[in-house]
Design an enzyme around this catalytic site. Structure first.
Site, PDB file in Angstrom:
ATOM      1  CE  LYS A 112      -4.341   1.464   0.301  1.00 30.96           C
ATOM      2  NZ  LYS A 112      -5.104   1.184   1.521  1.00 30.96           N
ATOM      3  CG  HIS A 113      -0.239   4.861  -0.070  1.00 30.15           C
ATOM      4  ND1 HIS A 113      -0.685   5.596  -1.142  1.00 30.15           N
ATOM      5  CD2 HIS A 113      -1.298   4.730   0.766  1.00 30.15           C
ATOM      6  CE1 HIS A 113      -1.956   5.911  -0.970  1.00 30.15           C
ATOM      7  NE2 HIS A 113      -2.358   5.389   0.183  1.00 30.15           N
ATOM      8  N   GLY A 161      -7.674  -2.197  -0.650  1.00 32.17           N
ATOM      9  CA  GLY A 161      -7.284  -1.356  -1.778  1.00 32.17           C
ATOM     10  C   GLY A 161      -5.821  -1.450  -2.133  1.00 32.17           C
ATOM     11  CG  ASN A 210      15.129   5.946   9.989  1.00 31.84           C
ATOM     12  OD1 ASN A 210      16.138   5.665   9.381  1.00 31.84           O
ATOM     13  ND2 ASN A 210      15.037   7.045  10.748  1.00 31.84           N
ATOM     14  CG  PHE A 221      24.114   2.326  12.443  1.00 27.82           C
ATOM     15  CD1 PHE A 221      23.664   3.409  13.196  1.00 27.82           C
ATOM     16  CD2 PHE A 221      25.054   2.576  11.449  1.00 27.82           C
ATOM     17  CE1 PHE A 221      24.114   4.694  12.970  1.00 27.82           C
ATOM     18  CE2 PHE A 221      25.515   3.872  11.213  1.00 27.82           C
ATOM     19  CZ  PHE A 221      25.039   4.924  11.969  1.00 27.82           C
ATOM     20  CG  HIS A 261      15.898   7.697   1.563  1.00 24.75           C
ATOM     21  ND1 HIS A 261      17.219   7.305   1.587  1.00 24.75           N
ATOM     22  CD2 HIS A 261      15.538   7.874   2.860  1.00 24.75           C
ATOM     23  CE1 HIS A 261      17.649   7.288   2.847  1.00 24.75           C
ATOM     24  NE2 HIS A 261      16.653   7.614   3.636  1.00 24.75           N
TER      25      HIS A 261
END
Length: 529
Positions: free
Chosen positions: A280-281, A310, A423, A478, A529
């Protein structure tokens, strides 16, 4: 003169893709065009009974050097580049007996396909086209007088132009020229990236990427944004190579999320176990392995049944009827799998808005490749994160060594962490995620969010305690301080996998030993990211 018409009296055709060629050439001759061609293209036209002149007759020079030199000649390029209403150009054409060429039809040597087949260096070099791009660029530059076709898909529209106007309009020739330059740019990008790979140059001075339109999308990430999908670069099994069996067209977000789901599920060897990923997303909200897809799906769904609504489902084995029946019970946008049984296809088919995508293979998580994203003024380019948990040498850093079952779950959790936005904190138990914390600025927050979602899932399932009790935990990077680890221990984690490498590793190890849990270092970070 925006609708300036140019008749086609002479056409030069030299193509590697001969689909539709003969019918197109016949139509041109019916409209009075003289055909000029080379090599295999000329033979194909002549075999179809068409009158066609050889480029060698035009230039007065034979094709030579195994075909490397045939169209690079003033009588070819002069005929293409001459501006028809320029008196000096006309005089030069007359003085050197250069006849005008009004249409150039070229598609290039199949360099990309040759590389995709794994051909050797010399074969790849021989499939770099030289004369083709030169003619394409010449014709595109002189689009005021010359039409250039690089794609058989444009044959029909050109013939319509000739039928409607007696020739091509300037507006049409401009569109063809733009397409032609994009094609040669994509072609050269493929060649330059291949060379960089061959030379093991991971930062060439110039870097470009290209692709061919798959489809224009309804909109982008948001309705006010434009978007389209393109296929290019390396051949890789996935959403753009899949066959869509049913459902409406895929949106930008569907494509992005489905790619994320399929790349994640490919981490799990189908020979070892069935695996299911729910996304999802762009983030997994449930991942699990099982003896069969049904078991894997049920375990994955239990992680976060609310977010799964969804979502996108990816499987590492062909979809079967049992799994399909369970998957269609809640609203799902897309199912992608390496195949499907006839019964499964029929079950999914009852849900007309559910897209079913089938591929012939899983992408190889170990394969090399490049990823890129735009930033202000340019691109960020990097090699794909192809580190695989199964290949990593784990270093036990605590007094307690993890058990065999814990090690299996630790590797499982680290596979998933690779595909979750940073993260990242992943709680896992019995080869299933039981809590996922994604995309937080603080690793402590990721640990707490994952634990909280596990508590919510436990309530939904009617469990007295969340499944994080007795689970393992994976961190994509870490722990900079012991606080993130302590949050995971508080949630019930008994073993940890993380890259290590913090200046405070000793503090974190001490906290793990104090709690009596096991911890292993991978030496590999999985930021995403």
């Amino acid at each position: 003169m925006p609708d300036q018409i140019r008749a086609i009296r002479r056409a030069l055709l030299s193509v590697s893709d001969k689909s539709g060629l003969v019918d197109f050439a016949k139509a041109l001759t019916k409209n009075g065009a003289e055909l000029v061609s080379t090599g295999g293209t000329k033979r194909a036209l002549a075999d179809a009974g068409l009158k066609v002149a050889d480029v060698a007759d035009l230039t007065g020079f034979p094709e030579m050097m195994d075909g490397r030199v045939k169209t690079l000649h003033p009588k070819v390029h002069g005929g293409i580049l001459a501006i028809r209403d320029n008196a000096d150009h006309a005089a030069s054409m007359k003085a050197h007996a250069i006849a005008p060429i009004d249409l150039v039809v070229v598609n290039l040597y199949p360099f990309e396909e040759t590389v995709a087949k794994g051909a050797g260096y010399d074969d790849c070099i021989e499939n770099i086209d030289i004369g083709g791009p030169a003619m394409i660029r010449a014709a595109a530059k002189n689009h005021g007088d010359v039409a250039i076709i690089v794609d058989p898909a444009d044959y029909e529209e050109l013939l319509h132009e000739v039928s409607a106007h007696g020739g091509t309009t300037l507006a049409f020739r401009k569109r063809l020229a733009a397409k032609a330059y994009a094609r040669t740019a994509s072609y050269d990008a493929a060649i330059s990236n291949w060379f960089a790979n061959e030379l093991k140059n991971d930062a060439p001075t110039w870097r470009s990427f290209g692709g061919k339109l798959v489809e224009k999308l309804r909109y982008g990430e948001n309705p006010h944004q434009h978007a389209a999908s393109y296929k290019g670069g390396e051949p890789r099994a996935g959403v753009l190579s899949a066959r869509q069996l049913q459902g409406k067209e895929l949106s930008y977000n569907n494509l992005n999320d489905t790619d994320a789901a399929y790349e994640c599920v490919a981490e799990f060897d189908p020979k070892r176990s069935a695996a299911v990923v729910i996304v999802k997303h762009a983030n997994p909200c449930g991942v699990a392995e099982g003896e069969a897809l049904l078991e894997a799906y049920q375990k994955a769904l239990a992680c976060d049944p609310v977010s799964a609504f969804g979502g996108i489902i990816a499987t590492n084995r062909p979809l079967d009827a049992d799994a399909a029946k369970a998957m269609v019970e809640i609203f799902t946008e897309v199912i992608i799998a390496p195949g499907a049984s006839d019964e499964a296809i029929k079950i999914v088919g009852a849900k007309k808005n559910l897209r079913l995508l089938l591929t012939d293979a899983l992408p190889d998580p170990r394969a090399k490749g490049l990823t890129f994203k735009s930033i202000a003024g340019g691109l960020l380019v990097q090699s794909r994160d192809n580190a695989v948990a199964d290949d990593l040498e784990l270093k036990v850093v605590t007094k307690r060594t993890p058990t065999k079952a814990e090690l299996d779950d630790l590797r499982f959790a680290f596979r998933v962490a690779k595909h979750v936005k940073s993260n990242t904190i992943i709680y896992a138990k019995d080869k299933a995620t039981v809590g996922i914390g994604a995309g937080q600025m603080s690793r402590v927050d990721s640990a707490r969010i994952a634990a909280r979602k596990a508590e919510d899932a436990a309530k939904t399932a009617g469990l007295d305690t969340p499944l994080t009790k007795g689970s393992v935990v994976a961190s994509d990077a870490f722990f900079p301080f012991a606080d993130g680890l302590l949050s995971a221990i508080e949630a019930g984690a008994i073993a940890v996998i993380q890259p290590g490498g913090s200046i405070r590793d000793d503090e974190v190890i001490e906290a793990a030993d104090k709690a009596g849990i096991a911890m292993v270092f991978t030496g590999v970070r999985h930021f995403r990211h």
